[in-house]
Design an enzyme around this catalytic site. Structure first.
Site, PDB file in Angstrom:
ATOM      1  N   GLN A  29      -5.151  -1.664   9.487  1.00  0.00           N
ATOM      2  CA  GLN A  29      -4.892  -2.991   8.932  1.00  0.00           C
ATOM      3  C   GLN A  29      -5.432  -4.070   9.869  1.00  0.00           C
ATOM      4  O   GLN A  29      -5.124  -4.080  11.058  1.00  0.00           O
ATOM      5  CB  GLN A  29      -3.368  -3.159   8.712  1.00  0.00           C
ATOM      6  CG  GLN A  29      -2.988  -4.441   8.002  1.00  0.00           C
ATOM      7  CD  GLN A  29      -3.555  -4.544   6.586  1.00  0.00           C
ATOM      8  OE1 GLN A  29      -3.474  -3.604   5.816  1.00  0.00           O
ATOM      9  NE2 GLN A  29      -4.166  -5.675   6.284  1.00  0.00           N
ATOM     10  N   LYS A  42       0.842  -1.203   0.000  1.00  0.00           N
ATOM     11  CA  LYS A  42       0.000   0.000   0.000  1.00  0.00           C
ATOM     12  C   LYS A  42       0.877   1.252   0.000  1.00  0.00           C
ATOM     13  O   LYS A  42       0.626   2.193  -0.749  1.00  0.00           O
ATOM     14  CB  LYS A  42      -0.898   0.029   1.246  1.00  0.00           C
ATOM     15  CG  LYS A  42      -2.089  -0.895   1.152  1.00  0.00           C
ATOM     16  CD  LYS A  42      -2.866  -0.916   2.461  1.00  0.00           C
ATOM     17  CE  LYS A  42      -3.946  -1.974   2.428  1.00  0.00           C
ATOM     18  NZ  LYS A  42      -4.536  -2.273   3.720  1.00  0.00           N
ATOM     19  N   ASP A  73     -11.738   2.578   3.014  1.00  0.00           N
ATOM     20  CA  ASP A  73     -12.005   1.146   2.834  1.00  0.00           C
ATOM     21  C   ASP A  73     -13.491   0.913   2.541  1.00  0.00           C
ATOM     22  O   ASP A  73     -13.877  -0.132   2.028  1.00  0.00           O
ATOM     23  CB  ASP A  73     -11.652   0.384   4.128  1.00  0.00           C
ATOM     24  CG  ASP A  73     -10.396  -0.452   3.960  1.00  0.00           C
ATOM     25  OD1 ASP A  73     -10.003  -0.698   2.799  1.00  0.00           O
ATOM     26  OD2 ASP A  73      -9.825  -0.866   4.980  1.00  0.00           O
TER      27      ASP A  73
END
Ligand code: NAD
Length: 298
Positions: free
Chosen positions: A98, A54, A121
């Site tokens: 995460q 990422k 997200d």
């Protein structure tokens, strides 16, 4: 006849170039770039490698990127305070925690503490609701389903009026992609069926699909005879079926019997190299969108 391959690896590069171009334009005009923070708790090797990718991608497209690594024993209260700090930070447009989090932390509580307008997200209940309403309400479609839709659109597959069958009803893939494909508008307008473990005749439904999206996590679940000739097949499944003795790397297979299916389908995504590369790409797209919403140019 062999199906056209829908290569996520290539479509990702196309989209990342588009994002970079927009970032450069915004930087020149408004003097800001999108800011993304990734909060990593502990040292789970899979999480570290995902976060590393990422960060690399965020740098590639010119974002400001912060990796905030926290010890595995961080308290829930401290983690919530950290999220509050980034919620208030004007230079941050996207906050990503995460997963998985350690057991002593309530994952739901932490994810729900993220400002929905920085939830790139797209898992916050507010964004799930916005996705359900559709149209201009949608801010951040969840990344894997958004990547699937991009693959369908950019491969030139007609979606309006198409029979879409989604195998799997998870909150991160099956339900949201089904919801996205049935909305009004380009890249959607489909007639959608969701099938799952309690469905009576999986083959019957799959055979009707003009677009078959499979996200079950069962290697080779979809047999070639379940595929309508000429259908577009999107295989989301990533199953580790062994280890390559020479490279030491995992051998990955999808949920579709690829070799046989590609002789029947009109187009198909490979595993790896199909849906996989799209998730992080769409995360970048959502982070850019977040800044554009803030600047009033979305
Ligand atoms: P999940 O386990 O949460 O959900 C799987 C769904 O498939 C369930 O709804 C279940 O009802 C259905 N299912 C399972 N076995 C079935 C069967 N035999 N018949 C009919 N339905 C069945 O999984 P998920 O998180 O949605 O992920 C699905 C797959 O996609 C996994 O292989 C996962 O690794 C992969 N995945 C890939 C990406 C990516 O490439 N970026 C992202 C997310 C998930």
């Amino acid at each position: 006849m062999s199906a056209k391959l829908i290569m996520g690896t290539e479509i990702r590069e196309e989209i990342l170039k588009e994002i970079k171009r927009e970032v450069d334009e915004i930087k020149a005009k408004h003097g800001v770039v999108p800011g993304l923070v990734t909060i990593l708790v502990g040292e789970n090797p899979a999480s570290i490698s995902y976060v590393t990718l990422k960060i690399k991608t965020a740098h590639q497209v010119g974002f400001k990127e912060i990796q905030d690594s926290q010890p595995v024993d961080i308290s829930e209260a401290a983690l919530l305070a950290l999220i509050d700090k980034y919620n208030k930070d004007d230079s941050i447009n996207g906050i990503l925690v995460q997963l998985p989090l350690p057991k002593h932390v309530d994952e739901k509580k932490v994810l729900n503490a993220i400002d929905p307008d920085k939830d790139v997200d797209g898992f916050h209940p507010v964004n799930v609701g916005r996705l359900m309403i559709g149209g201009a309400e949608v801010k951040f479609p969840p990344c894997t389903p958004a990547g699937i839709q991009e693959l369908i659109v950019r491969s030139g597959t007609k979606t309006s009026g198409a029979e879409v069958v989604v195998v799997g009803r998870s909150n991160i893939v099956g339900k949201p992609i089904a919801n996205m494909m049935l909305q009004k508008g380009p890249g959607a307008d489909s007639t959608v069926t969701i099938v799952h473990t309690r469905t009576k005749d999986l083959a019957f439904h799959c055979k009707r699909a003009d677009i078959l999206i499979v996200a079950a996590g069962v290697p080779g679940l979809v047999k070639p005879e379940w595929i309508k000739p000429g259908a577009c097949v999107i295989d989301v499944g990533v199953n580790r079926i062994g280890v390559n003795e020479k490279t030491g790397k995992a051998i990955l297979r999808g949920d579709v019997d690829f070799d046989a299916a590609k002789e029947i389908a009109g187009s198909i995504t490979p595993v790896p190299g199909g849906v996989g590369p799209m998730t992080i790409t769409m995360l970048m797209k959502n982070t850019l969108k977040s800044l554009k919403f803030k600047l009033g140019i979305a």
